[in-house]
Every structure is written in structure tokens, then in C-alpha cells.
Design an enzyme around this catalytic site. Structure first.
Site, PDB file in Angstrom:
ATOM      1  N   ASP A  60     -12.235   7.175   3.490  1.00 34.74           N
ATOM      2  CA  ASP A  60     -11.001   6.794   4.424  1.00 34.74           C
ATOM      3  C   ASP A  60     -10.442   5.480   4.396  1.00 34.74           C
ATOM      4  O   ASP A  60      -9.385   5.034   4.918  1.00 34.74           O
ATOM      5  CB  ASP A  60     -11.051   7.478   5.823  1.00 34.74           C
ATOM      6  CG  ASP A  60      -9.747   7.573   6.715  1.00 34.74           C
ATOM      7  OD1 ASP A  60      -8.653   7.792   5.874  1.00 34.74           O
ATOM      8  OD2 ASP A  60      -9.921   8.179   7.778  1.00 34.74           O
TER       9      ASP A  60
ATOM     10  N   LYS B 111     -10.044  13.107   7.780  1.00 30.01           N
ATOM     11  CA  LYS B 111      -9.645  12.632   9.123  1.00 30.01           C
ATOM     12  C   LYS B 111      -9.629  14.044   9.964  1.00 30.01           C
ATOM     13  O   LYS B 111      -9.575  15.331   9.468  1.00 30.01           O
ATOM     14  CB  LYS B 111      -8.087  12.154   9.072  1.00 30.01           C
ATOM     15  CG  LYS B 111      -7.967  10.881   8.474  1.00 30.01           C
ATOM     16  CD  LYS B 111      -6.684  10.248   8.201  1.00 30.01           C
ATOM     17  CE  LYS B 111      -6.376   9.142   7.925  1.00 30.01           C
ATOM     18  NZ  LYS B 111      -7.295   7.910   8.593  1.00 30.01           N
TER      19      LYS B 111
ATOM     20  N   GLU C 290      -9.370   3.531   2.189  1.00 34.15           N
ATOM     21  CA  GLU C 290      -8.644   3.594   1.066  1.00 34.15           C
ATOM     22  C   GLU C 290      -7.866   2.642   0.469  1.00 34.15           C
ATOM     23  O   GLU C 290      -7.936   2.164  -0.379  1.00 34.15           O
ATOM     24  CB  GLU C 290      -8.338   4.988   0.462  1.00 34.15           C
ATOM     25  CG  GLU C 290      -7.077   5.470   0.942  1.00 34.15           C
ATOM     26  CD  GLU C 290      -6.656   5.237   2.338  1.00 34.15           C
ATOM     27  OE1 GLU C 290      -7.727   5.276   3.296  1.00 34.15           O
ATOM     28  OE2 GLU C 290      -5.599   5.065   2.834  1.00 34.15           O
TER      29      GLU C 290
ATOM     30  N   LYS D 123       0.843  -1.171   0.063  1.00 28.46           N
ATOM     31  CA  LYS D 123       0.288  -0.081  -0.082  1.00 28.46           C
ATOM     32  C   LYS D 123       0.876   1.162  -0.079  1.00 28.46           C
ATOM     33  O   LYS D 123       1.609   1.357   0.818  1.00 28.46           O
ATOM     34  CB  LYS D 123      -0.928   0.039   1.185  1.00 28.46           C
ATOM     35  CG  LYS D 123      -1.775   1.427   1.557  1.00 28.46           C
ATOM     36  CD  LYS D 123      -2.452   1.209   2.619  1.00 28.46           C
ATOM     37  CE  LYS D 123      -3.136   2.689   2.849  1.00 28.46           C
ATOM     38  NZ  LYS D 123      -4.134   2.916   4.230  1.00 28.46           N
TER      39      LYS D 123
ATOM     40  N   ARG E 284      -7.634  -0.519   1.292  1.00 35.14           N
ATOM     41  CA  ARG E 284      -8.011  -1.752   0.526  1.00 35.14           C
ATOM     42  C   ARG E 284      -8.724  -1.668  -0.839  1.00 35.14           C
ATOM     43  O   ARG E 284      -8.338  -2.636  -1.528  1.00 35.14           O
ATOM     44  CB  ARG E 284      -9.098  -2.274   1.497  1.00 35.14           C
ATOM     45  CG  ARG E 284     -10.461  -1.405   1.676  1.00 35.14           C
ATOM     46  CD  ARG E 284     -11.438  -1.598   2.902  1.00 35.14           C
ATOM     47  NE  ARG E 284     -10.843  -0.944   4.006  1.00 35.14           N
ATOM     48  CZ  ARG E 284     -11.257  -1.063   5.168  1.00 35.14           C
ATOM     49  NH1 ARG E 284     -12.448  -1.905   5.420  1.00 35.14           N
ATOM     50  NH2 ARG E 284     -10.875  -0.700   6.288  1.00 35.14           N
TER      51      ARG E 284
ATOM     52  N   ASP F  74       1.700   6.727   5.353  1.00 32.52           N
ATOM     53  CA  ASP F  74       0.755   5.729   4.811  1.00 32.52           C
ATOM     54  C   ASP F  74       1.164   4.827   3.658  1.00 32.52           C
ATOM     55  O   ASP F  74       0.262   4.129   3.060  1.00 32.52           O
ATOM     56  CB  ASP F  74      -0.428   6.379   4.640  1.00 32.52           C
ATOM     57  CG  ASP F  74      -1.770   5.358   4.915  1.00 32.52           C
ATOM     58  OD1 ASP F  74      -1.737   4.239   5.380  1.00 32.52           O
ATOM     59  OD2 ASP F  74      -2.855   5.873   4.170  1.00 32.52           O
TER      60      ASP F  74
ATOM     61  N   ASP G 204      -2.624  10.321   3.365  1.00 31.44           N
ATOM     62  CA  ASP G 204      -4.117   9.620   3.598  1.00 31.44           C
ATOM     63  C   ASP G 204      -4.751  10.997   4.429  1.00 31.44           C
ATOM     64  O   ASP G 204      -4.805  10.873   5.619  1.00 31.44           O
ATOM     65  CB  ASP G 204      -4.069   8.714   4.176  1.00 31.44           C
ATOM     66  CG  ASP G 204      -5.558   8.223   4.496  1.00 31.44           C
ATOM     67  OD1 ASP G 204      -6.429   8.838   4.037  1.00 31.44           O
ATOM     68  OD2 ASP G 204      -5.677   7.050   5.194  1.00 31.44           O
TER      69      ASP G 204
END
Ligand code: BES
Ligand code: MN
Ligand code: ZN
Length: 505
Positions: A353, A283, A355, A271, A357, A294, A276
Site C-alpha cells: 500500500d 485497505k 505504492e 502520482k 513512492r 489517488d 489504490d
């Protein structure tokens, strides 16, 4: 890349540098060379140790300033405890602790007398190499943006150390033993640098260029630009990227080190969300700066591919990373959007959020279809929930195959990069069923790390697969004897070891 002090190897008899570290075990049986020192200094060393009540306890120290007649300015006795009890990862940690003790004392050069044998059977040269490995990991620093502090003498870190000389009975052998560890240390440094780098500097394009650098060690690198990703119909990954002005990239790294070039590869998926913000499901601002990390999964994959290539691992391996930025904007995906993934499976986005996956799902399908790998391991800073479950000591391990689980758990024990097996269960599959699409990207209130894993599982067809959630371990990890860094480079050592022990023998 950050420059760390040089680590070199010299024979035991060679003159020590200004500062010298001597190891002592719990019997106070100093190494042969230390005894030699002591005769040179008329027993002053043992006397000082006694005065300090130093008994060689693990990580205890006793220090002599300007010991008589042996021509060094400082001598540090460093306790290692019971040598017979020390495992591989303990020696590495000790190497780190010693390097830390040296840096704390501000010296430009230092010697470590490493003539230790362990009754567990570890050879002196292996132990010296492990100590050097630990030191290399500890002596990392990320100070490229501290232009003032870095250049002023007082703050030159770590301790201004330029050179560490490791004295051992057979320097040639230790140098050979160290080569593979040095390759791994370099991989860890690459991963740390990527995680530490701020997101304004490291966008998807810049990250992909860092992956391209692996061509220097013989990795075949292919970078898909936004147009190519659109042609491939990676609709889930692209949905994450669409809110950012910086377009997505996918980097594919291939290492062909196996005896047979056609042997099925191992696949590592990372990933790489360079930042993010959460997207429209934004967030909270407090702590959001941490989301520059991230991309810890992708950083680990790049570091691992570097390590495998530099040490010329006898294996075929693929690394694939999805590089995107998750931002809120007029073009961003919305809660309620339904996107079509590369696999054809449709996904209802209930929280923008969640994201990671979306990015990984497309990469998993793609790598499985294109490369037919023997196994797939994905790495992701996927959920805050994994930290609720395991804290920052363990990464979460989700696996659909018991043999793969056992192999990873074994590598975790050897390296000290710990993973804890978490459940995959049909009950979690139910929790991501969607009213409007095939699945949704949100599982509900409980078991957030498990429903995220269930989401990824729905993209795996029939390959042994492991998902490692390293949200707690990749960044802002607790400082340790071998890691002084916010970005820890976690996972490079674990997976390198997994490959070496299970797929190169
Ligand atoms: N990147 C985060 C997970 C994360 C949180 C990593 C803290 C490191 C530190 C991930 O994309 C995320 O936002 N996950 C959400 C999922 C939720 C919306 C279902 C989370 O964990 O809160
Ligand atoms: Mn997120
Ligand atoms: Zn994320």
C-alpha cells in the site's frame, strides 16, 4: 469537460440582467453605477440597506426584490468590507462567494457591477478580472452522471445560471486581464474533472488520452506504453501495476514556451494511481471509494501544463505522470518482494500500500537523467500521515533547497493554496534502510509523511527538488467559496503562480 456558465464583460452603462449584484464597501460608498441606480429608484436602495442594517461588512448581503423603476427583478447588495485590506486571493474568494450567492437564488442570467478600485493600488480592471476568476472557479460542477437530477429544471445547477455579465469601466482591458486567469481556471477544471471521474471510467489508458488532449493547446505529448516502460526498466513503477489487468502508462508533456528552446526546463512529476486498493496489503473497505482520487498529483500536473500552454507561459516545462492501478490479484506484488528501480537502486516492498513512492521514484530518476531540469517538483497524494500532521488546510512541502522552498511558500501566500514546510533529515533516511535491499518502502510507525519523503529523496541526484504531499488537499477537501467540488484541483493555481513569479520574469 463540464460546461460552466458563460462569463462575459460589459460596460458599466449597459442594462443589467434580471438579477444584479452591487458591491458595497464598509463605508457604504456604493459604486458610481449603484448611486445611479439609486437615483433611478428614488433612493430606495440606500433606504433598504439601512432598514436591513446593511453596512457593507465582508460577505454580508441585503436584498431588494423588484426595486422600483430600474427594471430588474432582484438587486443584491454584497458587502466587501474594507477594500484597502483585500489582497489578490481575497478578491478571488469574493468572486467565488458572489457567484455562490447568485447560484443560490436561481436565475439564468446575472450582472455583477464591478467598478471597484482599491487603495492598495490594485487597478479596477485587475479586481474585476480576479472577481471573474473566483466566479469561474465557483461555478464548476461535476454532474455528468446525474442524468435525472441534471435535466430536471428544479435541480439544474448551479441555480440554472447560464450567463454572468461583469460590468466594468473598461471591458476590453478586463477581458485581457482575465485571459491568463481563464487559462488557469480551465487548468483547475481539468484537474477537478480527472479527480472526480470514477476509476472504472478513468484507467491508466484513458487518463493518458486525457493528457494527450493537451496537444490541442500546443503541448508535445508522448505516451509510453507498458512495453516501452519495461524496456526502460522502471521496475518499481511496474511492480505496482502488475496486480491490475489494466496496463501502466507514463505520459510526458512538454511545453516549449521559453525564449530559448534549449533553456533547461522545470519538471513536474505526478502520482497517478487511478485506484489504490492497497494491493495485497489491502485497505479496509470503508472509505476505499475515495482512492479513485489517488491520482490528484497527476491531475494537478495535467491541469498545470494546460494552464501554462493556454496562457502561453514564457517558460520551458515538462510534466511527467505515472499511471497505474494498485490492485490485489494473483499477479500482484507481495510484501517481501525486492524490485529493481530505474535508478538501479533496489527496494524491498514491505507494504504494497506504500505504492506511490515506487511510482514516483522511477519518474524522478528518469526525468532528472533525460531532461536535466533546473528543478523537480513532485505532487502526490502520498500519505495519510500528512493529514494527521496538517489536516486538510495545508499540503506538506518537503524541499532540499531553501530558495525553492521560499519561492513555493511565497506563491502559496499569494494564491491561498497553502503549504507547510516539513523536515528532510538524515534520521528519516535511517528509518528506510533495508536488511535485504538498498532501501525499503516502509518507515515504521512514526513520521510516515517524512519517511515517504526520505524515500523519494533517495532518487534525486543533485537537482533542487520539492515534494508536495497533497493527500489532504487534492480530494475530499473542505468546500470553499471557490471550490464546490470533491476533487479540488488543488495546486494548479499555486504552481502556475510559482512559475509566473519566479521563472518568467
Ligand atoms: N494513497 C495513499 C495515501 C492516502 C490516504 C491518500 C488517504 C489520500 C487519502 C497511499 O498510497 C497510502 O496508502 N499510504 C499509506 C502508506 C503506509 C502503508 C506506509 C498510508 O498513508 O497509510
Ligand atoms: Mn497506498
Ligand atoms: Zn496511494
Amino acid at each position: 469537460m463540464s460546461d460552466r456558465p458563460e462569463i462575459v464583460f460589459a460596460p458599466l452603462g449597459a442594462d443589467p440582467e434580471a438579477m444584479c449584484v452591487v458591491l458595497a464597501d464598509d463605508d457604504m460608498a456604493l459604486g458610481a453605477r449603484a448611486k445611479e441606480f439609486d437615483s433611478g429608484s428614488c433612493g430606495a436602495i440606500l433606504k433598504a440597506a439601512e432598514a436591513a442594517q446593511f453596512k457593507g461588512k465582508k460577505k454580508s448581503t441585503a436584498e431588494l426584490l423588484a426595486p422600483p423603476r430600474i427594471g430588474i427583478s432582484r438587486l443584491l447588495l454584497f458587502g466587501i468590507g474594507k477594500a484597502a485590506d483585500l489582497k489578490e486571493s481575497d478578491w478571488v474568494m469574493l468572486g467565488g462567494a458572489i457567484a455562490g450567492a447568485i447560484s443560490a437564488r436561481k436565475t439564468t442570467t446575472a450582472s455583477l457591477i464591478a467598478d471597484v478600485t482599491s487603495t492598495t493600488g490594485a487597478k479596477a480592471e485587475t479586481i474585476a478580472a480576479l472577481l471573474a476568476f473566483g466566479a469561474a472557479l465557483r461555478l464548476y460542477e461535476f454532474r455528468k452522471y446525474q442524468t435525472k437530477k441534471r435535466n430536471d429544471e428544479e435541480n439544474a445547477a448551479p441555480g440554472g445560471l447560464k450567463k454572468l455579465v461583469i460590468h466594468c469601466a473598461n471591458p476590453e482591458k478586463v477581458r485581457t486581464a482575465f485571459a491568463r486567469y481563464e487559462a488557469v481556471a480551465n487548468g483547475v477544471v481539468i484537474a477537478r474533472d480527472l479527480v472526480n471521474e470514477p476509476a472504472n471510467v478513468l484507467g491508466p489508458i484513458e487518463f493518458a488520452e486525457r493528457a494527450r488532449d493537451l496537444e490541442n493547446v500546443g503541448v508535445e505529448v508522448e505516451i509510453l506504453d507498458a512495453e516501452q516502460i519495461i524496456d526502460l526498466k522502471m521496475g518499481a513503477l511496474l511492480a505496482v501495476a502488475q496486480g491490475s489487468v489494466r496496463p501502466a502508462r507514463v505520459a510526458i508533456m512538454q511545453w516549449h514556451g521559453g525564449k530559448s528552446k534549449r533553456a533547461k526546463p522545470l519538471a513536474f512529476v505526478g502520482k497517478g494511481v487511478v485506484f489504490d486498493a492497497g494491493g495485497i496489503s489491502i485497505k479496509p473497505s470503508s472509505g476505499m471509494e475515495d482512492m479513485k482520487g489517488d491520482m490528484g498529483g497527476a491531475a494537478c500536473v495535467v491541469g498545470l501544463m494546460h494552464a501554462l500552454a493556454e496562457r502561453k507561459a514564457n517558460v520551458n516545462a515538462i510534466g511527467i505522470i505515472g499511471l497505474v492501478e494498485n490492485m490485489p490479484s494473483g499477479s500482484a506484488m507481495r510484501p517481501g518482494d525486492i524490485v529493481t528501480s530505474y535508478s538501479g537502486q533496489t527496494v524491498e516492498v514491505l507494504n504494497t500500500d506504500a505504492e506511490g513512492r515506487l511510482v514516483l521514484g522511477d519518474l524522478i530518476s528518469y526525468v532528472e537523467e533525460r531532461f536535466k531540469p533546473r528543478l523537480i517538483i513532485d505532487l502526490a497524494t502520498l500519505t495519510g500521515a500528512i493529514m494527521v500532521a496538517l489536516g486538510k488546510e495545508y499540503a506538506g512541502l518537503f524541499v532540499n533547497d531553501d530558495k525553492l522552498a521560499d519561492d513555493l511558500l511565497a506563491a502559496a501566500l499569494t494564491t491561498g493554496e497553502k503549504v507547510w514546510r516539513m523536515p528532510l533529515d538524515k534520521a528519516y533516511d535511517k528509518m528506510i534502510e533495508s536488511k535485504n535491499a538498498d532501501i525499503k518502502n516502509l518507515g515504521g510507525r512514526w513520521a510516515g509523511a517524512c519517511t515517504a519523503a526520505a524515500f523519494l529523496k533517495s532518487f534525486v541526484k543533485d537537482t533542487p527538488w520539492a515534494h508536495i504531499d497533497l493527500a489532504g488537499t487534492a480530494m475530499d477537501a473542505p468546500k470553499s467559496d471557490i471550490s464546490p467540488s470533491w476533487g479540488s484541483g488543488w495546486g494548479v493555481r499555486l504552481l502556475d503562480r510559482f512559475v509566473a513569479d519566479k521563472y518568467e520574469k
